[in-house]
Design a protein around this motif. Structure first.
Motif, PDB file in Angstrom:
ATOM      1  N   SER A 259       0.825  -1.200   0.000  1.00 30.79           N
ATOM      2  CA  SER A 259       0.000   0.000   0.000  1.00 30.79           C
ATOM      3  C   SER A 259       0.863   1.255   0.000  1.00 30.79           C
ATOM      4  O   SER A 259       2.020   1.231   0.449  1.00 30.79           O
ATOM      5  CB  SER A 259      -0.909   0.017   1.230  1.00 30.79           C
ATOM      6  N   PRO A 260       0.308   2.382  -0.489  1.00 28.37           N
ATOM      7  CA  PRO A 260       1.052   3.644  -0.403  1.00 28.37           C
ATOM      8  C   PRO A 260       1.395   4.003   1.036  1.00 28.37           C
ATOM      9  O   PRO A 260       2.476   4.537   1.302  1.00 28.37           O
ATOM     10  CB  PRO A 260       0.085   4.660  -1.003  1.00 28.37           C
ATOM     11  N   ALA A 261       0.494   3.697   1.980  1.00 26.26           N
ATOM     12  CA  ALA A 261       0.759   4.020   3.379  1.00 26.26           C
ATOM     13  C   ALA A 261       1.988   3.266   3.886  1.00 26.26           C
ATOM     14  O   ALA A 261       2.877   3.853   4.531  1.00 26.26           O
ATOM     15  CB  ALA A 261      -0.458   3.684   4.240  1.00 26.26           C
ATOM     16  N   ILE A 282       0.495  10.391   2.484  1.00 24.38           N
ATOM     17  CA  ILE A 282      -0.340   9.182   2.385  1.00 24.38           C
ATOM     18  C   ILE A 282      -1.689   9.530   1.782  1.00 24.38           C
ATOM     19  O   ILE A 282      -2.207   8.830   0.901  1.00 24.38           O
ATOM     20  CB  ILE A 282      -0.524   8.536   3.770  1.00 24.38           C
ATOM     21  N   GLU A 283      -2.268  10.626   2.240  1.00 24.82           N
ATOM     22  CA  GLU A 283      -3.579  11.037   1.733  1.00 24.82           C
ATOM     23  C   GLU A 283      -3.514  11.362   0.247  1.00 24.82           C
ATOM     24  O   GLU A 283      -4.423  11.039  -0.525  1.00 24.82           O
ATOM     25  CB  GLU A 283      -4.079  12.251   2.512  1.00 24.82           C
ATOM     26  N   CYS A 285      -1.337  10.141  -1.911  1.00 28.66           N
ATOM     27  CA  CYS A 285      -0.913   9.004  -2.730  1.00 28.66           C
ATOM     28  C   CYS A 285      -1.876   7.832  -2.713  1.00 28.66           C
ATOM     29  O   CYS A 285      -1.809   6.957  -3.583  1.00 28.66           O
ATOM     30  CB  CYS A 285       0.451   8.502  -2.250  1.00 28.66           C
ATOM     31  N   SER A 286      -2.726   7.774  -1.722  1.00 27.56           N
ATOM     32  CA  SER A 286      -3.551   6.582  -1.552  1.00 27.56           C
ATOM     33  C   SER A 286      -4.561   6.439  -2.663  1.00 27.56           C
ATOM     34  O   SER A 286      -5.119   7.409  -3.160  1.00 27.56           O
ATOM     35  CB  SER A 286      -4.254   6.613  -0.195  1.00 27.56           C
ATOM     36  N   TYR A 287      -4.788   5.189  -3.031  1.00 30.64           N
ATOM     37  CA  TYR A 287      -5.790   4.878  -4.041  1.00 30.64           C
ATOM     38  C   TYR A 287      -6.787   3.904  -3.438  1.00 30.64           C
ATOM     39  O   TYR A 287      -7.148   2.902  -4.022  1.00 30.64           O
ATOM     40  CB  TYR A 287      -5.150   4.261  -5.287  1.00 30.64           C
ATOM     41  N   PHE A 288      -7.170   4.216  -2.184  1.00 30.84           N
ATOM     42  CA  PHE A 288      -8.081   3.307  -1.501  1.00 30.84           C
ATOM     43  C   PHE A 288      -9.401   3.216  -2.249  1.00 30.84           C
ATOM     44  O   PHE A 288     -10.051   4.214  -2.498  1.00 30.84           O
ATOM     45  CB  PHE A 288      -8.361   3.788  -0.071  1.00 30.84           C
TER      46      PHE A 288
END
Length: 353
Positions: A259-261, A282-283, A285-288
């Motif tokens: 994960s990005p995190a 993180i916010e 980059c994240s692709y949640f």
């Protein structure tokens, strides 16, 4: 729920349920009927140490789903130990052992070589999780991955409650991973729980929290180096200028299946990313996306990863003997029909032939 249409009046005391209704309510709630008769709810604990809880106390008030999964896995591991002793099963590639005094990063390098795990070789979701599961099972560890309780798709597991756990009994280990979680999270959980096996310390893994005890920190550091080697991270990182950190993180996360995190925090640990910038990064980059939910189907292909290939192979070998009557095999496999159990175990035998 028509059978519970008077539940409001039961709660305020204006009416009382019948015995049948009370038993049905207990079954629906996944609790024992006598618990309904108590004035105050009982506080239950899972008697596994939860190393991600401050103070290493037991996981309080576990859901009926988690309790059932742990009970099922305990039963399977207990049987497997008896099977291994009865048939003199030798571990194929026994894992090295470590202590908290061991360097987790060095341990990760050694165990990567021992397993033959190549970070980035199986970067795509299920392939990476399945391959790492196979490699771990090749050492003699049982690995089970499920998104539901037994084979009941109406009882999905909650990744907010737990992501995985490790059981250890008489030198044998079982890793369970909550497959309701994202693939990247499952991959990290596998590596993290592998750390518990190496230390010989069981535990339940949940969300990351501040104040995690030494065991949890060791397992996290082990998993981070195992999945995101420092040398690989630095090699990719130096190719991107500072203003393109997001691109570097996305590249590393995608190639390694993490994960990005996890990637950002790895960069923090390596002192390449400022801790103050981590949450914002993180916010950005994240692709949640939504976690994929299980949508029915109890076929053989669904059951196999839930039980694990090593356990299935042992069950196929022993079923029908005094060690494993067919009815017991059905219980361990979580199936209700003899035909389903026979079909599953026959498929295991054919694959091994």
């Amino acid at each position: 729920m028509p059978e519970f249409k008077r539940i409001t009046s039961w709660l305020d005391g204006s009416q009382q349920p019948t015995l049948r209704q009370a038993e049905a309510l207990a079954a629906k709630a996944g609790t024992l009927f006598p618990y309904l008769l108590l004035d105050e709810p009982i506080e239950e604990k899972v008697d596994l140490p939860d190393f991600r809880t401050v103070g290493s106390v037991g996981l309080k008030n576990p859901s009926s789903d988690l309790k059932q999964v742990i009970e099922d896995c305990r039963s399977r591991l207990d049987w497997y130990v008896e099977y291994a002793q009865e048939f003199d099963v030798q571990q194929d590639k026994p894992l090295p052992t470590y202590t908290l005094e061991s360097n987790p990063e060095q341990a990760a390098k050694e165990v990567r070589n021992h397993l033959g795990w190549e970070p980035g070789h199986y970067a795509l979701g299920e392939k990476a999780v399945a391959q790492l599961s196979r490699l771990i099972e090749n050492t003699g560890v049982l690995v089970m991955r499920s998104s539901v309780v037994r084979n009941n798709t109406h009882r999905p597991l909650d990744p907010e409650e737990f992501r995985g756990f490790t059981l250890i009994d008489r030198g044998f280990s079982l890793i369970f991973v909550n497959a309701q979680d994202t693939k990247s999270a499952q991959l990290f959980s596998l590596a993290h729980e592998l750390g518990h096996v190496l230390l010989g310390e069981p535990g339940v893994s949940g969300e990351e929290i501040d104040g995690a005890p030494d065991i949890e920190r060791w397992c996290n550091r082990f998993a981070a180096e195992f999945l995101i080697p420092a040398s690989y991270f630095k090699h990719v990182w130096k190719k991107f200028p500072h203003q393109h950190q997001k691109d570097a993180i996305a590249t590393i996360a995608h190639r390694l299946g993490v994960s990005p995190a996890a990637t950002v925090w790895r960069g923090v640990d390596l002192k390449l990313i400022n801790r103050e910038d981590a949450h914002e990064l993180i916010e950005e980059c994240s692709y949640f996306g939504p976690i994929k939910k299980t949508s029915g189907g109890n076929g053989i292909n669904n059951i196999r990863p839930r039980i694990g290939e090593r356990f299935l192979s042992a069950a196929a070998d022993a079923v029908g003997t005094d060690l494993l009557p067919l009815r017991d095999a059905m219980y361990y496999l979580g199936v209700k029909k003899e035909e389903s159990a026979r079909s599953l175990l026959d498929s295991v035998r054919k694959a091994a032939a």
